[in-house]
Scaffold this motif. Structure first.
Motif, PDB file in Angstrom:
ATOM      1  N   UNK A 262      -1.505  10.956 -17.399  1.00  0.00           N
ATOM      2  CA  UNK A 262      -1.504   9.474 -16.940  1.00  0.00           C
ATOM      3  C   UNK A 262      -0.169   8.787 -16.984  1.00  0.00           C
ATOM      4  N   UNK A 263       0.284   8.807 -18.270  1.00  0.00           N
ATOM      5  CA  UNK A 263       1.572   8.257 -18.609  1.00  0.00           C
ATOM      6  C   UNK A 263       2.862   8.767 -17.691  1.00  0.00           C
ATOM      7  N   UNK A 264       2.770  10.097 -17.488  1.00  0.00           N
ATOM      8  CA  UNK A 264       3.738  10.865 -16.806  1.00  0.00           C
ATOM      9  C   UNK A 264       3.713  10.598 -15.297  1.00  0.00           C
ATOM     10  N   UNK A 265       2.203  10.551 -14.729  1.00  0.00           N
ATOM     11  CA  UNK A 265       2.021  10.285 -13.527  1.00  0.00           C
ATOM     12  C   UNK A 265       2.496   8.801 -12.970  1.00  0.00           C
TER      13      UNK A 265
ATOM     14  N   UNK B 100       2.707  13.053  -2.742  1.00  0.00           N
ATOM     15  CA  UNK B 100       3.993  13.653  -2.793  1.00  0.00           C
ATOM     16  C   UNK B 100       4.209  13.989  -4.530  1.00  0.00           C
ATOM     17  N   UNK B 101       3.400  13.358  -5.306  1.00  0.00           N
ATOM     18  CA  UNK B 101       3.431  13.859  -6.691  1.00  0.00           C
ATOM     19  C   UNK B 101       2.916  15.266  -6.980  1.00  0.00           C
ATOM     20  N   UNK B 102       3.243  15.846  -8.055  1.00  0.00           N
ATOM     21  CA  UNK B 102       2.445  17.133  -8.403  1.00  0.00           C
ATOM     22  C   UNK B 102       1.205  16.781  -8.430  1.00  0.00           C
ATOM     23  N   UNK B 103       0.517  17.930  -8.139  1.00  0.00           N
ATOM     24  CA  UNK B 103      -0.884  17.858  -7.964  1.00  0.00           C
ATOM     25  C   UNK B 103      -1.796  17.225  -9.127  1.00  0.00           C
ATOM     26  N   UNK B 104      -1.298  17.805 -10.332  1.00  0.00           N
ATOM     27  CA  UNK B 104      -2.058  17.315 -11.315  1.00  0.00           C
ATOM     28  C   UNK B 104      -1.910  15.671 -11.733  1.00  0.00           C
ATOM     29  N   UNK B 105      -0.624  15.475 -11.429  1.00  0.00           N
ATOM     30  CA  UNK B 105      -0.471  13.782 -11.557  1.00  0.00           C
ATOM     31  C   UNK B 105      -1.257  13.136 -10.413  1.00  0.00           C
ATOM     32  N   UNK B 106      -1.052  13.589  -9.140  1.00  0.00           N
ATOM     33  CA  UNK B 106      -1.915  13.093  -7.970  1.00  0.00           C
ATOM     34  C   UNK B 106      -3.650  13.083  -8.580  1.00  0.00           C
ATOM     35  N   UNK B 107      -4.238  14.027  -8.985  1.00  0.00           N
ATOM     36  CA  UNK B 107      -5.566  14.038  -9.694  1.00  0.00           C
ATOM     37  C   UNK B 107      -5.720  13.129 -10.643  1.00  0.00           C
TER      38      UNK B 107
ATOM     39  N   UNK C  30       9.051   5.732 -10.170  1.00  0.00           N
ATOM     40  CA  UNK C  30      10.208   6.121  -9.654  1.00  0.00           C
ATOM     41  C   UNK C  30      10.220   6.541  -8.301  1.00  0.00           C
ATOM     42  N   UNK C  31       9.331   6.855  -7.722  1.00  0.00           N
ATOM     43  CA  UNK C  31       9.070   7.159  -6.262  1.00  0.00           C
ATOM     44  C   UNK C  31       8.999   5.814  -5.344  1.00  0.00           C
TER      45      UNK C  31
ATOM     46  N   UNK D  22       0.897  -1.128  -0.194  1.00  0.00           N
ATOM     47  CA  UNK D  22       0.044  -0.027   0.085  1.00  0.00           C
ATOM     48  C   UNK D  22       0.872   1.209   0.017  1.00  0.00           C
ATOM     49  N   UNK D  23       2.098   1.066  -0.233  1.00  0.00           N
ATOM     50  CA  UNK D  23       3.104   2.299  -0.291  1.00  0.00           C
ATOM     51  C   UNK D  23       2.682   3.159  -1.112  1.00  0.00           C
ATOM     52  N   UNK D  24       2.192   2.743  -2.447  1.00  0.00           N
ATOM     53  CA  UNK D  24       1.680   3.855  -3.540  1.00  0.00           C
ATOM     54  C   UNK D  24       0.711   4.762  -3.091  1.00  0.00           C
TER      55      UNK D  24
END
Length: 137
Positions: A107-110, A70-77, A116-117, A62-64
């Protein structure tokens, strides 16, 4: 066409030509039919389980979930809407106020950023599927 020189003068060329054309068309249809029979959809050949087994779901790392904020807000959304809530593309694009193409790129970049995280945080278990995670979440 190879036997064109064997035609006698009394033979009619037009029926001979149409016979060759008919045979070529039949061969083309046969090849197409064979190709279609070779490429059977995977759904017909493989029986996949309807839903994941509850025990497996509990073992997943469940780490993800802790890393998404912690990602950019647009990626997290995007990850929250499309991956976790499984919203259709039309609903997600309307809610986020972006185009479908932009949604695919984000979505791809997120996913890349989250991967990576996870690799930094979980190390080995992120590479091997995060089952029975031993990382320090």
């Amino acid at each position: 066409m190879q036997s064109a020189d064997t035609l006698r003068d009394g033979d009619r060329v037009v029926p001979w030509f149409y016979r060759i054309l008919r045979n070529a068309i039949i061969d083309a249809y046969r090849r197409r039919d064979v190709r279609q029979r070779r490429t059977v959809p995977l759904d017909d050949e493989i029986d996949l389980p309807e839903a994941p087994i509850d025990a497996d779901e509990r073992r997943l790392c469940e780490c993800f979930r802790a890393l998404i904020p912690t990602l950019k807000p647009e990626y997290a959304d995007v990850l929250e809407a499309v991956e976790l809530q499984q919203q259709p593309t039309e609903v997600a694009t309307a809610r986020l106020g972006i185009t479908a193409n932009n949604l695919k790129v984000r979505r791809h970049r997120a996913r890349q950023a989250l991967r990576e995280r996870l690799e930094l945080t979980c190390r080995t278990c992120s590479v091997h599927g995060c089952l029975d995670c031993t990382c320090e979440s």
